[in-house]
Design a protein around this motif. Structure first.
Motif, PDB file in Angstrom:
ATOM      1  N   GLY A 209      34.491  36.742  43.994  1.00 15.25           N
ATOM      2  CA  GLY A 209      36.279  37.661  43.636  1.00 15.25           C
ATOM      3  C   GLY A 209      36.381  37.050  41.470  1.00 15.25           C
ATOM      4  N   ILE A 210      37.233  38.019  40.617  1.00 18.05           N
ATOM      5  CA  ILE A 210      37.485  37.973  39.691  1.00 18.05           C
ATOM      6  C   ILE A 210      38.600  37.712  39.610  1.00 18.05           C
ATOM      7  CG2 ILE A 210      37.004  37.911  37.382  1.00 18.05           C
ATOM      8  CD1 ILE A 210      34.357  39.300  38.205  1.00 18.05           C
ATOM      9  N   TYR A 211      39.877  37.356  39.054  1.00 15.73           N
ATOM     10  CA  TYR A 211      41.034  37.392  38.453  1.00 15.73           C
ATOM     11  C   TYR A 211      41.755  36.907  37.117  1.00 15.73           C
ATOM     12  CZ  TYR A 211      42.375  32.954  40.663  1.00 15.73           C
ATOM     13  OH  TYR A 211      42.392  31.185  40.709  1.00 15.73           O
ATOM     14  N   LEU A 212      42.154  37.663  36.743  1.00 18.26           N
ATOM     15  CA  LEU A 212      43.337  37.108  35.334  1.00 18.26           C
ATOM     16  C   LEU A 212      44.700  36.156  35.543  1.00 18.26           C
ATOM     17  CD1 LEU A 212      42.325  40.006  33.550  1.00 18.26           C
ATOM     18  CD2 LEU A 212      41.056  37.723  33.269  1.00 18.26           C
ATOM     19  N   ARG A 213      44.710  35.376  35.523  1.00 20.12           N
ATOM     20  CA  ARG A 213      46.224  34.744  35.192  1.00 20.12           C
ATOM     21  C   ARG A 213      45.823  34.467  34.098  1.00 20.12           C
ATOM     22  NH1 ARG A 213      45.968  29.056  35.432  1.00 20.12           N
ATOM     23  NH2 ARG A 213      47.281  28.782  36.765  1.00 20.12           N
ATOM     24  N   ASP A 214      47.807  34.175  33.738  1.00 23.39           N
ATOM     25  CA  ASP A 214      47.924  33.644  32.496  1.00 23.39           C
ATOM     26  C   ASP A 214      48.826  31.809  32.451  1.00 23.39           C
ATOM     27  OD1 ASP A 214      50.783  33.825  34.121  1.00 23.39           O
ATOM     28  OD2 ASP A 214      51.566  33.245  32.677  1.00 23.39           O
ATOM     29  N   ASP A 215      48.908  31.362  31.822  1.00 27.49           N
ATOM     30  CA  ASP A 215      48.249  29.759  31.855  1.00 27.49           C
ATOM     31  C   ASP A 215      50.285  29.218  32.673  1.00 27.49           C
ATOM     32  OD1 ASP A 215      46.696  29.608  30.524  1.00 27.49           O
ATOM     33  OD2 ASP A 215      47.893  29.063  28.064  1.00 27.49           O
ATOM     34  N   SER A 216      51.330  30.259  32.168  1.00 21.87           N
ATOM     35  CA  SER A 216      52.128  29.676  33.160  1.00 21.87           C
ATOM     36  C   SER A 216      52.317  30.451  34.903  1.00 21.87           C
ATOM     37  CB  SER A 216      53.564  30.127  31.838  1.00 21.87           C
ATOM     38  OG  SER A 216      53.238  31.809  31.983  1.00 21.87           O
ATOM     39  N   SER A 217      51.392  31.242  35.365  1.00 16.56           N
ATOM     40  CA  SER A 217      51.170  31.858  35.723  1.00 16.56           C
ATOM     41  C   SER A 217      52.849  33.164  36.194  1.00 16.56           C
ATOM     42  CB  SER A 217      51.744  30.995  37.599  1.00 16.56           C
ATOM     43  OG  SER A 217      50.316  29.939  37.486  1.00 16.56           O
ATOM     44  N   ARG A 218      52.855  33.298  35.919  1.00 17.96           N
ATOM     45  CA  ARG A 218      54.024  34.888  35.462  1.00 17.96           C
ATOM     46  C   ARG A 218      52.409  35.574  35.342  1.00 17.96           C
ATOM     47  NH1 ARG A 218      57.730  33.599  30.666  1.00 17.96           N
ATOM     48  NH2 ARG A 218      55.658  33.075  29.856  1.00 17.96           N
ATOM     49  N   PHE A 219      51.425  36.127  35.933  1.00 16.49           N
ATOM     50  CA  PHE A 219      50.524  36.933  35.850  1.00 16.49           C
ATOM     51  C   PHE A 219      49.352  36.789  36.820  1.00 16.49           C
ATOM     52  CE2 PHE A 219      46.554  39.267  33.565  1.00 16.49           C
ATOM     53  CZ  PHE A 219      47.586  40.359  34.109  1.00 16.49           C
ATOM     54  N   PHE A 220      48.937  38.027  37.467  1.00 14.57           N
ATOM     55  CA  PHE A 220      48.137  37.841  38.506  1.00 14.57           C
ATOM     56  C   PHE A 220      47.323  38.943  38.490  1.00 14.57           C
ATOM     57  CE2 PHE A 220      45.493  37.282  41.766  1.00 14.57           C
ATOM     58  CZ  PHE A 220      44.499  35.872  42.048  1.00 14.57           C
ATOM     59  N   VAL A 221      46.728  38.959  38.437  1.00 19.56           N
ATOM     60  CA  VAL A 221      45.981  40.595  38.890  1.00 19.56           C
ATOM     61  C   VAL A 221      44.224  40.334  39.177  1.00 19.56           C
ATOM     62  CG1 VAL A 221      45.052  40.896  36.383  1.00 19.56           C
ATOM     63  CG2 VAL A 221      45.257  43.516  38.136  1.00 19.56           C
ATOM     64  N   GLY A 222      43.608  40.523  40.030  1.00 20.32           N
ATOM     65  CA  GLY A 222      41.988  40.521  40.614  1.00 20.32           C
ATOM     66  C   GLY A 222      41.440  41.348  41.860  1.00 20.32           C
ATOM     67  N   THR A 223      40.669  41.141  41.586  1.00 20.99           N
ATOM     68  CA  THR A 223      39.941  42.577  42.410  1.00 20.99           C
ATOM     69  C   THR A 223      39.770  41.970  43.887  1.00 20.99           C
ATOM     70  OG1 THR A 223      38.555  40.576  42.927  1.00 20.99           O
ATOM     71  CG2 THR A 223      37.700  42.691  40.888  1.00 20.99           C
ATOM     72  N   THR A 224      40.310  41.051  44.550  1.00 17.15           N
ATOM     73  CA  THR A 224      41.246  40.756  45.717  1.00 17.15           C
ATOM     74  C   THR A 224      41.881  39.556  45.925  1.00 17.15           C
ATOM     75  OG1 THR A 224      40.435  40.268  47.793  1.00 17.15           O
ATOM     76  CG2 THR A 224      38.677  39.631  46.086  1.00 17.15           C
ATOM     77  N   ASN A 225      43.060  39.396  46.481  1.00 15.46           N
ATOM     78  CA  ASN A 225      43.752  38.792  46.426  1.00 15.46           C
ATOM     79  C   ASN A 225      44.080  37.903  48.403  1.00 15.46           C
ATOM     80  OD1 ASN A 225      46.153  36.715  46.195  1.00 15.46           O
ATOM     81  ND2 ASN A 225      47.720  38.478  46.138  1.00 15.46           N
ATOM     82  N   ASP A 226      43.110  37.526  48.649  1.00 12.24           N
ATOM     83  CA  ASP A 226      42.575  37.131  50.170  1.00 12.24           C
ATOM     84  C   ASP A 226      42.664  35.875  50.371  1.00 12.24           C
ATOM     85  OD1 ASP A 226      40.299  36.144  48.822  1.00 12.24           O
ATOM     86  OD2 ASP A 226      39.226  37.444  50.027  1.00 12.24           O
ATOM     87  N   ASP A 227      42.659  35.042  51.426  1.00 17.28           N
ATOM     88  CA  ASP A 227      42.470  33.860  51.570  1.00 17.28           C
ATOM     89  C   ASP A 227      41.461  32.871  50.577  1.00 17.28           C
ATOM     90  OD1 ASP A 227      43.740  34.360  53.323  1.00 17.28           O
ATOM     91  OD2 ASP A 227      42.196  34.483  54.814  1.00 17.28           O
ATOM     92  N   LYS A 228      40.513  33.267  50.086  1.00 18.11           N
ATOM     93  CA  LYS A 228      39.499  32.670  49.608  1.00 18.11           C
ATOM     94  C   LYS A 228      40.145  32.202  47.762  1.00 18.11           C
ATOM     95  CE  LYS A 228      35.479  35.514  50.425  1.00 18.11           C
ATOM     96  NZ  LYS A 228      36.352  36.639  50.902  1.00 18.11           N
TER      97      LYS A 228
END
Length: 581
Positions: A209-228
Motif C-alpha cells: 500500500g501507499i499513502y501520503l501524509r502531511d507533517d502535522s497529520s492533518r492530511f492522509f490519503v492512500g490506496t488503502t486504509n486497512d489495519d496494515k
C-alpha cells in the motif's frame, strides 16, 4: 611404488591444477552470488524509493507551475485589483460590465483549474466585495471560515492542509495600510481523489500500500486504509528519519519506504510484504545454483582442453614476443602439432628473421638521414644575414665605431667558424648555447634598441650534456626573422632554462604579433607528423634530429607565448636514452 607413480603422473598434476582452479572459482561464485542478491535487493528497494521520490517531485513541480500560472494570470490582474481593493469605484460600471469582469476572472480560474489534473477548484476570496469567486461555481457568498483559517497560516508555507485536503494559498496585502488582513486571497484546492488515483500505478506487488501524509497529520490519503496501513502509520515515530526500515504488521514482515518533501511538508510512505518483494530472489536462487553446477562441469572440461591445446602454445608465443620486445632477436619457436599454431609460429620465426634485416637497414639509414639533415642546416647560411652583417661592418667603419667593430668581427668570425665546422654531429650543450648567444649578440647589434634580447645563463650542471648541433640557434633565428624583424619598436625575445626531474627545457619566447592561430596549428601539425613541411622545414629538422638522438623523450614543442608571440620549448632528457627507441 604406486605412490611414486601417482605422485609423478600427469593425471595427478592435472587433478591438482583442477582443484586449485575449482576452489577459488567456487569461493568467488559464492561471493558473487551474495553480491548479486544484495544488488537485486538494492535495485528492488531503490526502484520503489525512486518511485516515491518521483511522486513528490512531480507533485512539487505541479505546485510550482500552478503558482507561476497564478502569478502570471491573477496576482496582477487589473479587474481583480479593482474589485478587491476599490469595490466602491465599480459603481461607475453597469451591471453588465461588472458581469463581464467577473466572467473574465472566472475564465482565468477555469484555465488554472484545467491546467492541472490534481486541482479540484480555484477560488478567490474578496472580503471588501463580500464574494468568493470560484472556478467550479458562479460567485457565491463569502466563505468567511476558510478565509479566516488561511489568514492565520504562515505565508512561508507553499502548501497548507485543511479538512484532509491540500491547498495553495496566495495572499495580497495593501502596502499603504496597516491592515493585517489580505484584501484578496487566492486558494487552490487539490483533489484528494486524484492524488489517491495517482498512487495506484505504483502498486507493483500484492499485500502492499501507499499513502501520503502531511507533517502535522492533518492530511492522509492512500490506496488503502486497512489495519496494515494503520499499523505502519502508528510505527512511523519509532523509525525516526530512516527512509527504509523493516517492521512487523498484521503478523507479517514488511519493508517500509519513505520519501519526504520539505517544501511541501508532505511525506510519501509505501509498505510491501517481504515475501512479495523478494519473491524474484528466491526463484533466481534455484536457477543460480543449477547454472553454477553446470558451469563448473563445463569449466572443468574446457579448462583441461584449453590448457593443453591453447594455453601452452600461447604462453610460448607470449614469452617469445617478450624476448623480442627486450631486444633478443635470436628466438625460434618449435611446434610439433600440425594446427593453427604451427602456421603462427612459422610466420613468427620468419618475422623475427626479417626484423633483424630491416632493423639493421633502418638504423643505418637513420644515421645517414641525420648526418644529411645536419649538413643541410650547416650549409644554409642565410644570405640576408650575411648582407646585413656586411652592411653593419660598413656602417661601423664609416662612423669610426672601432670598439664595436672589433667586437662584431670577433662574434661574426665565431659564428661562421661554428657553422662551417663539420667534423662533429654531436656537441656539448655549453658549445651549442655559446653559438646561440653569439648569434643573438650579432642580431642585437643589428637591431639596436628595437629588439631587446634576454639570454639567461645556462646552469653549469648541464653544460656537458651531449646534444645534436644547431638545435637552439635556428629557433632564435626563426623568432627574429618571422616574429620580430618587422616590429618598429619594443620587440622582445628571451632564452631561459627550466630543469625538471627527467629533462631540461630550453625555452625561447618572443612577443611577435605576426603569427596567426592557423599558422601555429599548421606548424604544430608538421611537428606531430600530421602535415607536410613547407617553409617550416628548419623547425621540423630540429624536431626530427632531437627524436633521432633521444627517441620520444627529445622534442620541440610550440605554443602561444604569454606576450602573444611564439613559445618554443626544446626538451632534452637528463637520463640516458636509447637512440633507436
Amino acid at each position: 611404488m604406486l605412490r611414486t607413480l601417482w605422485k609423478n603422473s600427469i593425471f595427478s598434476k592435472l587433478l591438482l591444477i583442477f582443484l586449485l582452479i575449482l576452489i577459488p572459482l567456487f569461493s568467488l561464485g559464492i561471493l558473487l552470488y551474495n553480491w548479486g542478491i544484495g544488488a537485486v535487493r538494492t535495485q528492488l528497494t531503490g526502484s520503489i524509493q525512486t518511485s516515491l521520490e518521483s511522486i513528490l517531485d512531480n507533485f512539487d513541480q505541479d505546485v510550482q507551475r500552478t503558482q507561476s500560472l497564478l502569478f502570471e494570470t491573477l496576482m496582477n490582474d487589473e479587474d481583480l485589483a479593482m474589485l478587491a481593493l476599490f469595490p466602491q469605484s465599480t459603481a461607475q460600471y453597469s451591471e453588465y460590465e461588472k458581469f463581464q469582469m467577473i466572467g473574465r476572472l472566472k475564465k482565468l480560474l477555469l484555465a488554472v483549474k484545467n491546467s492541472n489534473r490534481y486541482i479540484a477548484d480555484v477560488r478567490i476570496h474578496v472580503p471588501l466585495l463580500n464574494r468568493t469567486l470560484s472556478a467550479a461555481a458562479w460567485p457565491e457568498s463569502f466563505r468567511q471560515d476558510e478565509y479566516d483559517d488561511f489568514s492565520r497560516q504562515d505565508e512561508r508555507l507553499r502548501m497548507v492542509y485543511r479538512n484532509d485536503r491540500p491547498y495553495i494559498v496566495m495572499k495580497t496585502f495593501n502596502s499603504k495600510t496597516d491592515n493585517a488582513q489580505p484584501y484578496f486571497m487566492i486558494v487552490v484546492e487539490f483533489s484528494a481523489k486524484e492524488l489517491k488515483d495517482s498512487l495506484f500505478p505504483l502498486l507493483q506487488y500484492g499485500n502492499s500500500g501507499i499513502y501520503l501524509r502531511d507533517d502535522s497529520s492533518r492530511f492522509f490519503v492512500g490506496t488503502t486504509n486497512d489495519d496494515k496501513a494503520q499499523s505502519v502509520e502508528a510505527a512511523l515515530p519509532r523509525l525516526g528519519q530512516a527512509e527504509l526500515a523493516e517492521l512487523k504488521a498484521a503478523g507479517s514482515s514488511y519493508q517500509v519506504f519513505r520519501a519526504h518533501s520539505s517544501s511541501l511538508g508532505l511525506e510519501a510512505v509505501q509498505y510491501v510484504r517481504n515475501s512479495e518483494l523478494f519473491q524474484t530472489i528466491r526463484i533466481y536462487r534455484v536457477w543460480i545454483w543449477c547454472y553454477s553446477l553446470v558451469g563448473l562441469l563445463i569449466l572443468a572440461l574446457f579448462s583441461l582442453y584449453a590448457y593443453r591445446y591453447i594455453h601452452q602454445p600461447l604462453v610460448k608465443m607470449v614469452r617469445s614476443f617478450s624476448r623480442v620486445e627486450n631486444g633478443d632477436f635470436n628466438v625460434f619457436i618449435k611446434h610439433d602439432r600440425n594446427d593453427e599454431f604451427q602456421y603462427l609460429f612459422s610466420q613468427f620465426n620468419d618475422m623475427v628473421r626479417n626484423l633483424n634485416t630491416l632493423i639493421d637497414q633502418s638504423y643505418r639509414q637513420r644515421l645517414l638521414v641525420q648526418n644529411a639533415e645536419l649538413k643541410q642546416l650547416q650549409s644554409q647560411i642565410n644570405p640576408h644575414f650575411l648582407y646585413n652583417s656586411l652592411f653593419i661592418l660598413n656602417t661601423m667603419t664609416r662612423t669610426g665605431d672601432y670598439d664595436n667593430l672589433e667586437y662584431f668581427t670577433i662574434q661574426l668570425g665565431e659564428y661562421f667558424r661554428f657553422m662551417t665546422k663539420n667534423n662533429q654531429d654531436d656537441i656539448s650543450l655549453g658549445e651549442e648555447i655559446r653559438h646561440a648567444r653569439t648569434y643573438a649578440d650579432i642580431q642585437s647589434l643589428r637591431f639596436g634598441s628595437r629588439i631587446k634580447v634576454v639570454f639567461d645563463e645556462l646552469p653549469p650542471a648541464y653544460a656537458g650534456l651531449s646534444v645534436p648541433r644547431l638545435i637552439v640557434q635556428p629557433v632564435i633565428e626563426n623568432a627574429f626573422i618571422h616574429g620580430l624583424e618587422q616590429m618598429p619598436e619594443k620587440g622582445w625575445i628571451s632564452i631561459s632554462f627550466a630543469a625538471e626531474e627527467d629533462h631540461l627545457a630550453i625555452v625561447v619566447g618572443d612577443n611577435g604579433g605576426s603569427l596567426s592561430d592557423q599558422q601555429l596549428q599548421y606548424v604544430q601539425a608538421i611537428l606531430a607528423g600530421e602535415a607536410e613541411a613547407g617553409e617550416e622545414v628548419g623547425l621540423h629538422n630540429i624536431h626530427r634530429r632531437l627524436q633521432l638522438k633521444f627517441g620520444r623523450h627529445g622534442a620541440l614543442r610550440l605554443s602561444r607565448s604569454t606576450e602573444g608571440g611564439l613559445k618554443a620549448v626544446i626538451l632534452i632528457p637528463l637520463e640516458p636514452t636509447k637512440e633507436r627507441e
